[in-house]
Design a protein around this motif. Structure first.
Motif, PDB file in Angstrom:
ATOM      1  N   UNK D 272       0.875  -1.182   0.000  1.00 52.37           N
ATOM      2  CA  UNK D 272       0.000   0.000   0.000  1.00 52.37           C
ATOM      3  C   UNK D 272       0.906   1.225   0.000  1.00 52.37           C
ATOM      4  N   UNK D 273       0.794   2.032  -1.056  1.00 53.59           N
ATOM      5  CA  UNK D 273       1.791   3.067  -1.276  1.00 53.59           C
ATOM      6  C   UNK D 273       1.396   4.480  -0.907  1.00 53.59           C
ATOM      7  N   UNK D 274       0.248   4.658  -0.299  1.00 55.33           N
ATOM      8  CA  UNK D 274      -0.058   5.989   0.232  1.00 55.33           C
ATOM      9  C   UNK D 274      -0.979   5.814   1.433  1.00 55.33           C
ATOM     10  N   UNK D 275      -1.605   6.895   1.856  1.00 53.56           N
ATOM     11  CA  UNK D 275      -2.421   6.816   3.059  1.00 53.56           C
ATOM     12  C   UNK D 275      -3.879   6.523   2.741  1.00 53.56           C
ATOM     13  N   UNK D 276      -4.204   6.386   1.460  1.00 54.64           N
ATOM     14  CA  UNK D 276      -5.621   6.284   1.117  1.00 54.64           C
ATOM     15  C   UNK D 276      -6.343   7.493   1.708  1.00 54.64           C
ATOM     16  N   UNK D 277      -7.562   7.292   2.136  1.00 53.16           N
ATOM     17  CA  UNK D 277      -8.226   8.378   2.869  1.00 53.16           C
ATOM     18  C   UNK D 277      -8.699   7.775   4.177  1.00 53.16           C
ATOM     19  N   UNK D 278      -8.898   8.603   5.174  1.00 55.08           N
ATOM     20  CA  UNK D 278      -9.286   8.118   6.501  1.00 55.08           C
ATOM     21  C   UNK D 278     -10.712   8.570   6.798  1.00 55.08           C
ATOM     22  N   UNK D 279     -11.441   7.740   7.511  1.00 56.42           N
ATOM     23  CA  UNK D 279     -12.830   8.045   7.836  1.00 56.42           C
ATOM     24  C   UNK D 279     -12.948   8.333   9.333  1.00 56.42           C
ATOM     25  N   UNK D 280     -13.168   9.589   9.649  1.00 53.60           N
ATOM     26  CA  UNK D 280     -13.347   9.971  11.047  1.00 53.60           C
ATOM     27  C   UNK D 280     -14.818  10.171  11.392  1.00 53.60           C
ATOM     28  N   UNK D 281     -15.638  10.263  10.372  1.00 55.09           N
ATOM     29  CA  UNK D 281     -17.070  10.492  10.559  1.00 55.09           C
ATOM     30  C   UNK D 281     -17.689   9.323  11.330  1.00 55.09           C
ATOM     31  N   UNK D 282     -18.264   9.548  12.507  1.00 56.11           N
ATOM     32  CA  UNK D 282     -18.841   8.442  13.289  1.00 56.11           C
ATOM     33  C   UNK D 282     -20.186   7.978  12.735  1.00 56.11           C
ATOM     34  N   UNK D 283     -20.673   8.659  11.746  1.00 56.01           N
ATOM     35  CA  UNK D 283     -21.984   8.324  11.183  1.00 56.01           C
ATOM     36  C   UNK D 283     -21.854   8.087   9.676  1.00 56.01           C
ATOM     37  N   UNK D 284     -20.782   7.466   9.295  1.00 58.23           N
ATOM     38  CA  UNK D 284     -20.431   7.253   7.887  1.00 58.23           C
ATOM     39  C   UNK D 284     -21.511   6.470   7.132  1.00 58.23           C
ATOM     40  N   UNK D 285     -21.908   7.005   5.995  1.00 58.10           N
ATOM     41  CA  UNK D 285     -22.833   6.274   5.117  1.00 58.10           C
ATOM     42  C   UNK D 285     -21.996   5.523   4.092  1.00 58.10           C
ATOM     43  N   UNK D 286     -22.162   4.194   4.017  1.00 58.12           N
ATOM     44  CA  UNK D 286     -21.320   3.422   3.101  1.00 58.12           C
ATOM     45  C   UNK D 286     -21.413   3.948   1.664  1.00 58.12           C
ATOM     46  N   UNK D 287     -20.264   3.934   1.001  1.00 62.91           N
ATOM     47  CA  UNK D 287     -20.197   4.321  -0.408  1.00 62.91           C
ATOM     48  C   UNK D 287     -20.638   3.124  -1.234  1.00 62.91           C
ATOM     49  N   UNK D 288     -21.625   3.327  -2.068  1.00 62.98           N
ATOM     50  CA  UNK D 288     -22.115   2.241  -2.901  1.00 62.98           C
ATOM     51  C   UNK D 288     -21.676   2.433  -4.349  1.00 62.98           C
ATOM     52  N   UNK D 289     -20.867   1.510  -4.822  1.00 60.08           N
ATOM     53  CA  UNK D 289     -20.442   1.514  -6.222  1.00 60.08           C
ATOM     54  C   UNK D 289     -21.337   0.529  -6.968  1.00 60.08           C
ATOM     55  N   UNK D 290     -21.978   1.000  -8.025  1.00 60.45           N
ATOM     56  CA  UNK D 290     -22.860   0.129  -8.801  1.00 60.45           C
ATOM     57  C   UNK D 290     -22.155  -0.305 -10.084  1.00 60.45           C
ATOM     58  N   UNK D 291     -22.812  -1.161 -10.829  1.00 59.76           N
ATOM     59  CA  UNK D 291     -22.132  -1.703 -12.021  1.00 59.76           C
ATOM     60  C   UNK D 291     -21.665  -0.599 -12.956  1.00 59.76           C
ATOM     61  N   UNK D 292     -22.434   0.455 -13.051  1.00 61.46           N
ATOM     62  CA  UNK D 292     -22.055   1.518 -13.985  1.00 61.46           C
ATOM     63  C   UNK D 292     -20.856   2.332 -13.469  1.00 61.46           C
ATOM     64  N   UNK D 293     -20.547   2.197 -12.199  1.00 57.16           N
ATOM     65  CA  UNK D 293     -19.409   2.930 -11.622  1.00 57.16           C
ATOM     66  C   UNK D 293     -18.143   2.080 -11.581  1.00 57.16           C
ATOM     67  N   UNK D 294     -18.277   0.826 -12.008  1.00 56.12           N
ATOM     68  CA  UNK D 294     -17.223  -0.146 -11.706  1.00 56.12           C
ATOM     69  C   UNK D 294     -15.860   0.208 -12.283  1.00 56.12           C
ATOM     70  N   UNK D 295     -15.850   0.742 -13.489  1.00 57.86           N
ATOM     71  CA  UNK D 295     -14.543   0.989 -14.117  1.00 57.86           C
ATOM     72  C   UNK D 295     -13.678   1.891 -13.234  1.00 57.86           C
ATOM     73  N   UNK D 296     -14.287   2.981 -12.770  1.00 55.71           N
ATOM     74  CA  UNK D 296     -13.512   3.907 -11.920  1.00 55.71           C
ATOM     75  C   UNK D 296     -13.326   3.343 -10.506  1.00 55.71           C
ATOM     76  N   UNK D 297     -14.270   2.520 -10.068  1.00 56.13           N
ATOM     77  CA  UNK D 297     -14.157   1.928  -8.739  1.00 56.13           C
ATOM     78  C   UNK D 297     -12.901   1.081  -8.644  1.00 56.13           C
ATOM     79  N   UNK D 298     -12.685   0.290  -9.690  1.00 54.86           N
ATOM     80  CA  UNK D 298     -11.588  -0.671  -9.637  1.00 54.86           C
ATOM     81  C   UNK D 298     -10.265   0.034  -9.908  1.00 54.86           C
ATOM     82  N   UNK D 299     -10.218   0.810 -10.974  1.00 52.12           N
ATOM     83  CA  UNK D 299      -8.981   1.545 -11.278  1.00 52.12           C
ATOM     84  C   UNK D 299      -9.314   3.016 -11.508  1.00 52.12           C
ATOM     85  N   UNK D 300      -8.831   3.837 -10.633  1.00 59.83           N
ATOM     86  CA  UNK D 300      -9.010   5.279 -10.802  1.00 59.83           C
ATOM     87  C   UNK D 300      -8.022   5.781 -11.842  1.00 59.83           C
ATOM     88  N   UNK D 301      -6.785   5.349 -11.726  1.00 54.07           N
ATOM     89  CA  UNK D 301      -5.795   5.557 -12.799  1.00 54.07           C
ATOM     90  C   UNK D 301      -4.644   4.583 -12.595  1.00 54.07           C
TER      91      UNK D 301
END
Lengths: 326, 326, 326, 326
Positions: D272-301
């Protein structure tokens, strides 16, 4: 005793590129790559990166099709210019002197055997920053822009050729470039060659055009020098509708940390994210990559190249299969 | 018409450095900087970085005091070597031809006016990796070492001078170096000059010696090219007892991202953490930093330089105040 | 059996900062740090970084003097909020509930023993990007800005205290923070303490105020996470008249790769250039740095801290010696 | 009023991994990833990264087949441990207490519904560096190794499941993990879920096993935090015969800058080569990636994932098509 090398061509001075969508192309270079506009005249806009010392390194000219306008090289002296003009004239590829272009003195125009327009010149105008852009970093021609992820300087150009040998020979023998690396097929023919007059591994690369086009451009390249900037500009490209064709990844050939995108006008642009390696050896033996070495030659690690990379160039020819992804 | 530039010297080939603690010096270069040993002979050990193409770029020779052995430059051809030897002979600073050194052919030895030993040569031996060190990256002479944070190649040398002008003039006029940047006092005299035969901003720098020493060395520099590696090697230095004199930080002059340390034998070593900027302009006008520009010239941002930086060199002279911090 | 930890405070929600030069302060945060404006009301402007999920993380309020407005913490639940409010009330430091602030629900206001204004809240408004700022990176609240070198999120706040112990005890015992690291003098007293409710080494730091001020702010910190961005923003700071107080450099304490600047309104701002280290251990024993460890505690490598760093805070007090360099 | 979150599990403590080639597996983790050996016993070797604070984070056990031994989680307190053990017992998945493992106290063993072995524990032994490995960086448990490109700490584990829902529900409801992101098909079923008890986007990920295997491991992940280190370790992997499966590249999901390789024993390892992002929100709503979002979900670049990435796991099942490239 070995014949002495030719030191008559000093550097890549600028590239003229055609765009059928000049406004979008300018937005790409100015807002995302942080380039500066020096001048507008007729259908052309002149740009430079913030560490480019001359008047311009990129001339965007409106045209019906994307493609290469011309490539300009700077000689190492007035005498060197004259020597190379004589050599070019002998090949029959010379077109003659041209004066009146903004930002430079007289240029001798010619073409490669494949028909790419080129010119050689000695006199250039230096960029002079207006007061608000002057920086205390005296070796930097202007303040670093605060737009986009600013590229630092023009790096190289890559041209496609219907036939490799006469074009490579012209660069080496007539202009005095050095062959740094090449990919050689089993039949002994080259499909790609990287050449330079400087310690950069390439000021120019040439590759075969599998579609048999003549005089096409594969890409121009601007330089960042820092790997992080390829990550940063990738973010901007993805979020601003610029299709990343390949990268970030590391080539074996040239050791370049690369990113390839298609600018809105249709031309491929490379961003160079590290220093590659430099060749100071005055007696460099070209690196020969053979078919069995190809996998590592093309990608040392990271993002792979799609098939389109080897076929798509500007102007666009052939059927839709040669168009870049997306 | 402007006189044409001289292209007779191609590059910095190697440096010989004296160490009173050769074992510790070798540990520093091999275990922390990941350099490779090519050869041992007499009181000398020959080293190279993993991207150095020749037999060696550093010769460590045991001696009573730290300091410079000699600096070796490679000519661009046999003819160029001969031309420069003639020019050196005219200055009266020539010492004569030397043969029999490992890894190279005949070298012509001479000194700078200040007495630094130098040599100029054409023939070099290329490093050839044994099978277990061969890499599919054909433009890399060997696999990347897994020890320490490996430096990539020799970059430049910085010499101290009792008097600046004759030494700078010698480099420019006799050897054909280009003046890239210099720091000029109000009286018109330079206190530091950066010169190169390549597009690097400096293959050699010269600075005044405030203690009046002659022939002293300020530092040699190896190149990383990536900023992260200065952070990585800093960790190893701090935890392994190597005093960081200054850095990481960014010079205004040369735009180098630098780190300076004193190796166990007492010599200063710089590590270069980015590409700086490159000069392709064949008609470069030297950048003049004046007293009022000095703050930014010395440090553009990041770590400051301690006072010792301007006084300490090898061999060590003067009282304890000139010793590096710690 | 050990008493269980308190999990009632979740995170630093936002900071209000006073500026006597609000336009210049906004230029700094928006044009150089790439922050986004969410709202304006009265003498206040609300800002957020592009990876901040809530309505705002910074409120700039025009005032005669620079300094801290207040620090807002978010509770882990409504129940947790109520538990902490009870605990605060017991200390006598509570001021009461406040409603009507934009971007949030009811907040309970209180002060530290030293008089820093704070509030605790549960309900927050989430930022919702307008169509043109929406990104396909669904875990990012908006597109990455193309202005300046954009910071990613609010990281921590550092407050100065006339007396350390009661303030640190208040954070630990009343609010449930964990002591992660501290600097202890020979007399057993702390001069600095780093505390968090999250795995970050500090959501808040406290340090002694050698000038005896009460309720002063040392700095707020925004996060980049990538070391290169400290180099990039340093370039913009130097060329745009923002004085870099210290950095880039690496603290021993917290392992933070830091950069400190004074924004045009006079407040110190830190930019955090890596991830530091994270503490997941639920039974963490605080790291104690003693006087003999101080050199490495303060600077592990890189840029040193000037004397002003330990004295200057906002509001500014004392004579000119406490002002930052330049 | 919303039910309060569970804070009973604090972190991923260690992973046991099976290897049919333990010597080669150890060489990979020790010489290339710079990990340290803490202990050997029976057929097992215990390892830790240089910033891991406990006795070990990886246990390599010789076995006929590659695969997961078990995953160990640390509770936030003794009381929390007991609460979670009660909850596990209610599911019928508990196996009982186990004592006698080196480096830790009593652990309660259980399995996920899919059969992955797990344990929960409170007492751990802290690593104590011998004198020669002690560092003045008091928040670092030992000196940074000078071998390979040293990983910093264990980050997360990714498990494959024959069925997603019961396994994700078990992690969320019985152990108290938070769902951070998930990929949901059109039929409403998840094919992948990222869950954490810390602000990391995932301490554990689960993905469907398209081959219908039960209890398989997709990968374990160690953390660098700096992008450059993925470039550095890629060099070592390519030159030392370790096949890079994918990367460096950036995921959309988790924003992780990743590199995937197969260690010599056959298990997939992520760096793992960076810090990703951190979630401090105690009421986090899960991020839902659907089939149409998959390309960017899997590889952003950056580097794409090969088909094998979605099928290959350990133990290896199915025909050769599921084996990693090369």
């Amino acid at each position: 005793m070995r014949k002495e090398p030719i030191f008559d061509v000093a550097q890549l001075a600028h590239v003229e590129m055609y765009s059928p969508k000049p406004d979008e192309t300018l937005w790409f270079f100015k807002e995302l790559l942080g380039m500066e506009e020096s001048h507008r005249e007729g259908q052309s806009v002149y740009l430079r990166a913030y560490e480019d010392f001359y008047h311009h390194t990129l001339k965007i000219t409106e045209a019906k099709e994307a493609g290469l306008g011309h490539v300009a090289w700077r000689a190492t002296s007035q005498q060197a210019l004259e020597r190379r003009v004589s050599a070019i004239k002998e090949t029959g590829l010379g077109k003659g002197w041209f004066e009146g272009e903004v930002g430079q003195g007289a240029a001798y125009q010619f073409t490669t055997p494949d028909g790419h327009n080129m010119e050689l010149l000695w006199e250039v105008d230096y960029y002079k920053a207006p007061p608000e852009l002057r920086t205390p970093l005296l070796n930097r021609p202007q303040k670093k822009p605060t737009r986009g992820v600013p590229v630092r300087r023009l790096d190289h150009v890559n041209l496609m050729n219907s036939e490799m040998k006469p074009n490579v020979d012209f660069m080496l023998n007539t202009l005095g470039f050095n062959l740094r690396e090449h990919i050689q097929l089993k039949d002994g023919n080259d499909v790609a060659a990287w050449m330079s007059v400087s310690p950069l591994v390439h000021d120019i690369a040439m590759m075969g055009d599998p579609l048999g086009g003549m005089g096409r451009m594969h890409h121009i390249c601007y330089w960042y020098g820092y790997p992080q900037h390829l990550m940063d500009i990738s973010d901007l490209f993805v979020e601003n509708g610029i299709k990343i064709e390949a990268g970030p990844g590391k080539h074996g050939v040239t050791q370049a940390y690369f990113l390839y995108v298609i600018e809105p006008g249709g031309n491929r642009v490379e961003l160079f994210g590290d220093a590659g390696y430099l060749i100071f050896d005055p007696d460099w033996k070209p690196i020969t990559w053979r078919e069995e070495d190809l996998e590592k030659a093309i990608i040392w690690y990271g993002s792979q190249l799609p098939q389109e990379f080897f076929q798509y160039g500007t102007p666009i020819i052939g059927d839709k299969k040669t168009a870049p992804i997306g």
